[in-house]
Design a protein around this motif. Structure first.
Motif, short mmCIF file in Angstrom:
data_model
loop_
_atom_site.label_atom_id
_atom_site.label_comp_id
_atom_site.label_asym_id
_atom_site.label_seq_id
_atom_site.Cartn_x
_atom_site.Cartn_y
_atom_site.Cartn_z
N ILE A 197 -32.36 -7.00 57.24
CA ILE A 197 -30.84 -6.52 57.24
C ILE A 197 -31.54 -4.95 57.14
O ILE A 197 -32.19 -5.16 56.30
CB ILE A 197 -30.10 -7.10 56.70
N VAL A 198 -31.03 -4.06 57.94
CA VAL A 198 -30.74 -2.66 57.77
C VAL A 198 -29.96 -2.04 57.06
O VAL A 198 -28.86 -2.04 56.24
CB VAL A 198 -30.43 -1.77 58.68
N ILE A 239 -35.45 -0.88 55.95
CA ILE A 239 -34.83 -2.97 55.84
C ILE A 239 -34.70 -2.99 53.98
O ILE A 239 -35.92 -2.51 52.73
CB ILE A 239 -36.56 -3.35 55.50
N GLN A 240 -33.86 -3.24 54.11
CA GLN A 240 -33.09 -4.44 52.70
C GLN A 240 -33.55 -5.37 52.62
O GLN A 240 -34.09 -5.61 51.27
CB GLN A 240 -31.91 -4.29 52.78
N GLU A 241 -33.40 -6.27 53.30
CA GLU A 241 -34.20 -7.60 53.38
C GLU A 241 -34.58 -8.12 54.30
O GLU A 241 -33.87 -7.82 56.35
CB GLU A 241 -33.28 -8.69 52.82
N VAL A 242 -35.52 -9.17 54.37
CA VAL A 242 -35.89 -9.85 56.07
C VAL A 242 -37.14 -10.83 55.38
O VAL A 242 -37.11 -11.00 54.15
CB VAL A 242 -37.44 -8.78 55.92
N ASN A 243 -36.59 -11.63 56.29
CA ASN A 243 -36.86 -13.03 57.14
C ASN A 243 -37.68 -13.34 57.79
O ASN A 243 -37.42 -13.42 59.32
CB ASN A 243 -35.89 -14.38 56.91
N VAL A 244 -38.96 -13.45 57.33
CA VAL A 244 -40.23 -13.91 58.49
C VAL A 244 -40.46 -15.09 58.78
O VAL A 244 -40.48 -16.06 58.20
CB VAL A 244 -41.76 -13.28 57.73
N TYR A 245 -40.68 -15.65 60.36
CA TYR A 245 -40.70 -17.06 61.02
C TYR A 245 -41.49 -17.10 62.11
O TYR A 245 -41.76 -16.13 62.48
CB TYR A 245 -39.77 -17.54 60.78
N GLY A 246 -41.65 -17.96 61.91
CA GLY A 246 -42.56 -18.31 63.90
C GLY A 246 -41.72 -18.72 64.96
O GLY A 246 -41.29 -20.03 64.73
N VAL A 247 -42.31 -18.23 65.74
CA VAL A 247 -40.98 -19.24 66.92
C VAL A 247 -41.46 -19.65 68.40
O VAL A 247 -42.96 -18.01 68.50
CB VAL A 247 -39.89 -17.98 68.10
N GLN A 248 -41.33 -20.46 69.13
CA GLN A 248 -42.60 -21.25 69.68
C GLN A 248 -41.99 -19.87 71.36
O GLN A 248 -40.98 -19.25 71.54
CB GLN A 248 -41.34 -22.15 70.28
N VAL A 249 -43.59 -19.67 72.01
CA VAL A 249 -44.03 -18.34 72.93
C VAL A 249 -43.63 -19.22 73.90
O VAL A 249 -45.05 -19.90 73.79
CB VAL A 249 -44.34 -17.67 72.74
N LEU A 262 -32.08 -8.02 64.16
CA LEU A 262 -31.33 -7.34 63.09
C LEU A 262 -30.20 -8.27 62.78
O LEU A 262 -29.24 -8.54 64.04
CB LEU A 262 -30.28 -5.74 63.98
N GLN A 263 -29.92 -8.25 61.73
CA GLN A 263 -28.77 -9.04 61.29
C GLN A 263 -27.74 -8.51 60.23
O GLN A 263 -28.57 -7.80 59.33
CB GLN A 263 -29.29 -9.99 60.42
N GLU A 264 -26.25 -8.80 59.58
CA GLU A 264 -25.52 -8.33 58.67
C GLU A 264 -25.64 -8.82 57.78
O GLU A 264 -25.43 -8.30 56.46
CB GLU A 264 -24.04 -7.97 59.52
N VAL A 265 -25.82 -10.72 57.74
CA VAL A 265 -26.08 -10.85 57.13
C VAL A 265 -27.24 -11.77 57.29
O VAL A 265 -27.55 -12.49 58.06
CB VAL A 265 -24.69 -11.61 56.55
N MET A 266 -27.51 -12.95 55.77
CA MET A 266 -28.64 -13.44 56.05
C MET A 266 -28.53 -14.99 55.24
O MET A 266 -27.50 -14.37 54.44
CB MET A 266 -30.12 -13.31 54.99
N GLU A 267 -28.80 -15.61 56.26
CA GLU A 267 -28.07 -17.05 55.92
C GLU A 267 -29.20 -17.43 54.75
O GLU A 267 -30.30 -17.57 54.62
CB GLU A 267 -28.30 -17.99 57.02
N THR A 268 -28.54 -18.08 53.94
CA THR A 268 -29.31 -18.79 52.86
C THR A 268 -28.70 -20.63 52.36
O THR A 268 -27.70 -20.33 52.49
CB THR A 268 -29.17 -18.24 50.86
#
Length: 624
Positions: A534-535, A511-521, A565-571
């Motif tokens: 991002i791997v 793992i290179q970069e990670v963004n953690v959040y919550g989603v409605q289930v 899995l994403q290529e680029v992290m939105e900032t």
């Protein structure tokens, strides 16, 4: 002639009196109708606030006269008043007020003689729900120690952090799982730490009370407990709980109309403020009986209520949903439960719960462990977390301010001050810090305390507690919870810090970069954890390795359910990770083009999230 005149005068006077009476009756009826139409909750608000103010005045008298009375003092009063009344019922065994008092006396003597504890020491407590949790808590309080309640679910780094952050030097563990967890997950304690399992030392201990001077309090602001909360960022924080906060929480059941004749059912963990401060403290304040459960069980809930004649229970929103999900029976309305006190009950579950189990009064309470503001829905309006009105605002200063969800920050005007929202509009809830509503902060770090405050909100020099919650207030004064902001979401009754989860996931080699959040289930309260990853270049995503890592280092409620899995992290423009669009996208594979994975305990891996699995989750057939 005189007689005729007297008759005429009397007739006129009577007519005038009847006319005045008619006017007064008409006026009274008009006022009554006007009040019902425009201020339908006036008298109920006034009577409820009168109780709150009366209790608050009592606390102010304590402060002015220095004759401080604590929750422990109230418990000792009840021991004298109702010694043989059942206080705690656990696993079929009844423990009276006298029983708990005597056992806590034994423990207090052990703490003084064997553990060498002294007044002012801080002691960490790692125990599951059981009567000895209360006995240890009260025993420590009797010798003048503050107590830090440790979450029995947290592991390794977090557990050691919690222990150290509150300044504890002694750890007391319970029997069974608590002790096993301690040995397995925390092998590296500091050399100054003492670990005690004291239950085997009780046989020879004296039941004689320790000197009252040891637990005599001189100020309501003195810390008595440390209860851990994830807050909005980072590792768990030790919220400082003063005697003042403990006493306020203990009045909750009473304010809602509970009495000493009630039997209160608590299935929530005692290391949380809801069960310990409101549940146990409230039972003591009333002189009522507490039915304590080691762990919530949906299948045993109503049987327990019928067996023990439970009249009040504590809940979180998820608990009520679990009960509604049970198979319907002809006994659903056969019980004596009349009230539920808790938080997080969604409108749909609220309606279904009352329709199925009877017109149980659900009393929502809004407030955080460390917060300085509390809302109480004493009216029982479905979906509302609390009630405000003209009288409440006179005493407790709070505001809802405009919040930019995309930028993740409050909206400011041209002068740099926050902007209040209109009635019905969603905004960030802020509570003014004052003598009436103090904020005691967190143990061990002024920086952590300061981060929870917003200064210069409306004028230079003011200070507000930032709840981190987006709320709305309707035109009738009812408060509604809308969402959480920042780096915290709630799942399975626990607050999950995305920062802490991010740090744990970041230790995985691919793992290179990670963004953690919550989603409605669908079909679940709160938000399930999801991580955008991002791997690292030269590596591939390994679902089995990630599964082993999160199961080893994260409690169940904090483990990400979904991986993207994403290529680029939105900032953002300030290089802060953007969560808004990720949250909105959710985990639907038909709408998300990135590869998605789901946590699968059967295969012990993160497996590809297909449309079939997604539909199964949405239908409630796939267990998360």
């Amino acid at each position: 002639k005189h007689a005729v005149m007297l008759i005429l005068v009397g007739t006129v006077s009577m007519t005038l009196c009847l006319g005045c009476l008619s006017v007064l009756v008409a006026l009274a009826l008009s006022v009554y109708v006007l009040q019902k139409l425009c201020f339908p909750y006036f008298w109920r608000d006034l009577l409820f606030l009168q109780k709150v103010v009366r209790y608050g005045v009592k606390l102010e008298v304590f402060k002015l006269t220095s004759s401080v009375r604590t929750v422990l003092d109230r418990f000792l009063q009840q021991v004298q008043r109702i010694p043989d009344k059942p206080f705690v019922i656990y696993d079929g065994n009844v423990h009276t007020y006298r029983d708990i008092d005597r056992r806590s006396n034994r423990l207090a003597n052990v703490f003084l003689e064997k553990a060498n504890l002294r007044k002012g020491d801080c002691v960490a407590l790692l125990m599951n729900n059981e009567p000895d949790f209360l006995c240890v808590w009260f025993g420590l309080a009797k010798v003048g120690c503050s107590v830090a309640f440790l979450n029995t679910n947290i592991k390794s780094k977090s557990l050691l952090h919690c222990f150290n952050s509150c300044g504890a030097k002694t750890l007391i563990v319970g029997s069974g799982k608590s002790l096993i967890s301690l040995k397995r997950y925390t092998p590296h304690w500091t050399k100054h730490t003492e670990v005690h399992s004291l239950l085997d030392k009780l046989e020879s201990a004296s039941e004689k009370p320790v000197p009252a001077a040891l637990h005599a309090a001189t100020s309501l602001k003195t810390p008595t407990l440390y209860i851990f909360t994830s807050g909005t960022t980072g590792l768990p924080k030790a919220a400082v709980i003063s005697h003042l906060q403990s006493l306020k929480a203990a009045a909750g059941f009473w304010a809602f109309g509970a009495t000493e004749d009630d039997v209160i059912y608590v299935t929530l963990p005692l290391y949380h403020s809801a069960a310990s401060l409101i549940g146990v403290g409230g039972t003591i304040e009333l002189g009522a009986t507490l039915v304590l459960k080691k762990k919530f069980s949906a299948s045993q809930f109503w049987n327990d209520c019928r067996k023990h004649d439970v009249t009040i229970f504590q809940y979180i929103g998820e608990l009520c949903r679990y009960l509604c999900n049970q198979t319907k029976t002809e006994l659903d309305k056969v019980h004596k439960v009349r009230m539920g006190v808790g938080n997080g009950l969604h409108q749909d579950v609220w309606q279904e719960f009352q329709s199925r189990f009877g017109k149980i009064k659900m009393c929502e309470v809004y407030g955080s462990t460390e917060g300085n503001l509390c809302f109480m829905n004493h009216i029982g309006k479905i979906g509302s977390v609390g009630r405000s009105n003209f009288f409440y605002r006179l005493l407790f200063k709070y505001d809802l301010v405009k919040y930019d969800i995309v930028k993740d920050e409050p909206v400011k005007d041209q002068y740099g001050f926050c902007r209040r929202v209109d009635k019905g509009e969603m905004g960030l809830l802020l509570s003014k810090v004052s003598a009436i509503s103090p904020f005691f902060g967190y143990a061990g770090s002024k920086e952590l305390t300061e981060k929870k405050l917003m200064r210069n909100v409306f004028v230079k020099g003011d200070a507000y507690f930032n709840t981190g919650d987006l709320m709305a207030e309707d035109h009738e004064g009812f408060i509604f919870f809308r969402d959480r902001v920042g780096d915290t979401f709630r799942w399975k009754g626990e607050n999950v810090s995305t920062t802490e989860v991010t740090e744990i996931l970041g230790l995985v080699d691919f793992i290179q970069e990670v963004n953690v959040y919550g989603v409605q289930v669908p079909g679940h309260e709160g938000r399930g954890g999801m991580a955008s990853i991002i791997v690292r270049s030269g590596f591939i995503f390994d679902g089995k390795k990630l599964f082993e890592h999160v199961v080893r280092d994260l409690p169940g409620y904090a483990r990400p359910l979904f991986i993207r899995l994403q290529e680029v992290m939105e900032t953002t423009s300030t290089f802060k990770q953007q969560k808004f669009h990720l949250v909105q996208s959710g985990f639907n594979p038909s709408k998300v083009v990135d590869p998605l994975y789901v946590l699968d305990y059967k295969q012990k891996s993160y497996i590809p999230l297909t449309d079939t699995i997604y539909q199964s989750i949405s239908a409630g057939e796939h267990k998360l």
